[in-house]
Design an enzyme around this catalytic site. Sequence first.
Site, PDB file in Angstrom:
ATOM      1  N   HIS A   1     110.108 -48.452 -45.921  1.00 33.42           N
ATOM      2  CA  HIS A   1     108.755 -48.931 -45.637  1.00 33.42           C
ATOM      3  C   HIS A   1     108.207 -48.395 -44.322  1.00 33.42           C
ATOM      4  O   HIS A   1     108.958 -47.917 -43.463  1.00 33.42           O
ATOM      5  CB  HIS A   1     108.729 -50.459 -45.607  1.00 33.42           C
ATOM      6  CG  HIS A   1     109.476 -51.049 -44.446  1.00 33.42           C
ATOM      7  ND1 HIS A   1     110.813 -51.397 -44.508  1.00 33.42           N
ATOM      8  CD2 HIS A   1     109.081 -51.358 -43.178  1.00 33.42           C
ATOM      9  CE1 HIS A   1     111.198 -51.890 -43.354  1.00 33.42           C
ATOM     10  NE2 HIS A   1     110.162 -51.872 -42.520  1.00 33.42           N
TER      11      HIS A   1
ATOM     12  N   TYR B   1     101.999 -52.485 -31.934  1.00 33.25           N
ATOM     13  CA  TYR B   1     101.766 -51.286 -31.129  1.00 33.25           C
ATOM     14  C   TYR B   1     100.766 -51.493 -30.000  1.00 33.25           C
ATOM     15  O   TYR B   1     100.945 -50.956 -28.914  1.00 33.25           O
ATOM     16  CB  TYR B   1     101.341 -50.097 -32.004  1.00 33.25           C
ATOM     17  CG  TYR B   1     102.377 -49.726 -33.031  1.00 33.25           C
ATOM     18  CD1 TYR B   1     103.731 -49.648 -32.681  1.00 33.25           C
ATOM     19  CD2 TYR B   1     102.040 -49.464 -34.357  1.00 33.25           C
ATOM     20  CE1 TYR B   1     104.698 -49.332 -33.614  1.00 33.25           C
ATOM     21  CE2 TYR B   1     102.993 -49.144 -35.295  1.00 33.25           C
ATOM     22  CZ  TYR B   1     104.317 -49.076 -34.924  1.00 33.25           C
ATOM     23  OH  TYR B   1     105.268 -48.767 -35.860  1.00 33.25           O
TER      24      TYR B   1
ATOM     25  N   ASP C   1      94.198 -44.808 -31.544  1.00 33.98           N
ATOM     26  CA  ASP C   1      94.996 -44.006 -32.470  1.00 33.98           C
ATOM     27  C   ASP C   1      96.480 -44.253 -32.206  1.00 33.98           C
ATOM     28  O   ASP C   1      96.995 -43.944 -31.128  1.00 33.98           O
ATOM     29  CB  ASP C   1      94.664 -42.522 -32.279  1.00 33.98           C
ATOM     30  CG  ASP C   1      95.366 -41.639 -33.301  1.00 33.98           C
ATOM     31  OD1 ASP C   1      96.100 -42.179 -34.160  1.00 33.98           O
ATOM     32  OD2 ASP C   1      95.183 -40.413 -33.241  1.00 33.98           O
TER      33      ASP C   1
ATOM     34  N   HIS D   1     106.302 -44.586 -38.857  1.00 32.63           N
ATOM     35  CA  HIS D   1     107.559 -43.970 -39.274  1.00 32.63           C
ATOM     36  C   HIS D   1     108.220 -44.768 -40.392  1.00 32.63           C
ATOM     37  O   HIS D   1     107.835 -45.905 -40.678  1.00 32.63           O
ATOM     38  CB  HIS D   1     108.517 -43.863 -38.081  1.00 32.63           C
ATOM     39  CG  HIS D   1     108.852 -45.190 -37.460  1.00 32.63           C
ATOM     40  ND1 HIS D   1     108.245 -45.640 -36.311  1.00 32.63           N
ATOM     41  CD2 HIS D   1     109.701 -46.174 -37.844  1.00 32.63           C
ATOM     42  CE1 HIS D   1     108.720 -46.841 -36.006  1.00 32.63           C
ATOM     43  NE2 HIS D   1     109.608 -47.184 -36.930  1.00 32.63           N
TER      44      HIS D   1
END
Length: 282
Positions: free
Chosen positions: A126, A211, A223, A229
Amino acid sequence: MSLVQYSDSGSDSDSDAELPPPKRPRHIIQPISDLPPLPPTFHDLYASSTRVSVQDDPTLHGGRKRVTPHVEGNWPTHLYLEWYPSKEELPLLKNLIPSQSKDRAKNQVRIHSLLHSDLGAQLPLHISLSRSVVLRTEQRTLFMDSVQKAVEGSRIPPFNVIPDRLMWAPNHDRTRWFLVLHVQRPKENTLNALLWSSNRALARVGQPPLYASSVDDASHQQDYSDNFHISIAWTLTEPRAENTQYLTNIDLDPLQDLHIQFDCLKVKIGNNVTSIPLPMNM
């Protein structure tokens, strides 16, 4: 309970001897390869292993420690995009995971593959679109409604991603290190768009964004392409130099043929998984 008694199968009575040998059926079963693939929702029904303890018992899961303690009324929650590699893709991924010598004197870092379970069953991979957060019981409906509306209003169609490099990355608490395939930024910036939608839904229930350093930063639509990943292996110990040096010698050209398609967002709350289809372009 007594066993059922069966008659002697070696009977040689006249009536048995006169019976003709049974005919073999012409079609016993279709080959497995001819069977249609399972629908994606089938995997959602078995997305979680059976809970064997509510205590933090690392021996039950490879030495990993529970990041969030189990509390009655709390619901661990995760948003992600799921990928089941095909039988042709699995060997490519397996070759990226370093093999380990059985010589324990070398004290090598133990690397656990995420491609298969300990029993050999294939596992889904995932891309995360949220941290592992915790919802209260009364927040679940509001959160699901927020995510559903965000996806439906996003106008993001199904899309592909392509891996471009291999690296080691720690989790937020540096309690585990993951061998990950970084993916290229897809057309139309779809990964970032889904992350922004996820972070907005998380903010509505007071949960931190993924993030971004804060909710305010998440709302600026920065961005975060460098962060997306797919994990294919993990270890409890920070990889040694030899575990990172080999990455520079791996031929990643075959990965360019991997076009990983995503057509729905997965929302896991507790042991329940909901698939929210990405809207199709009209």
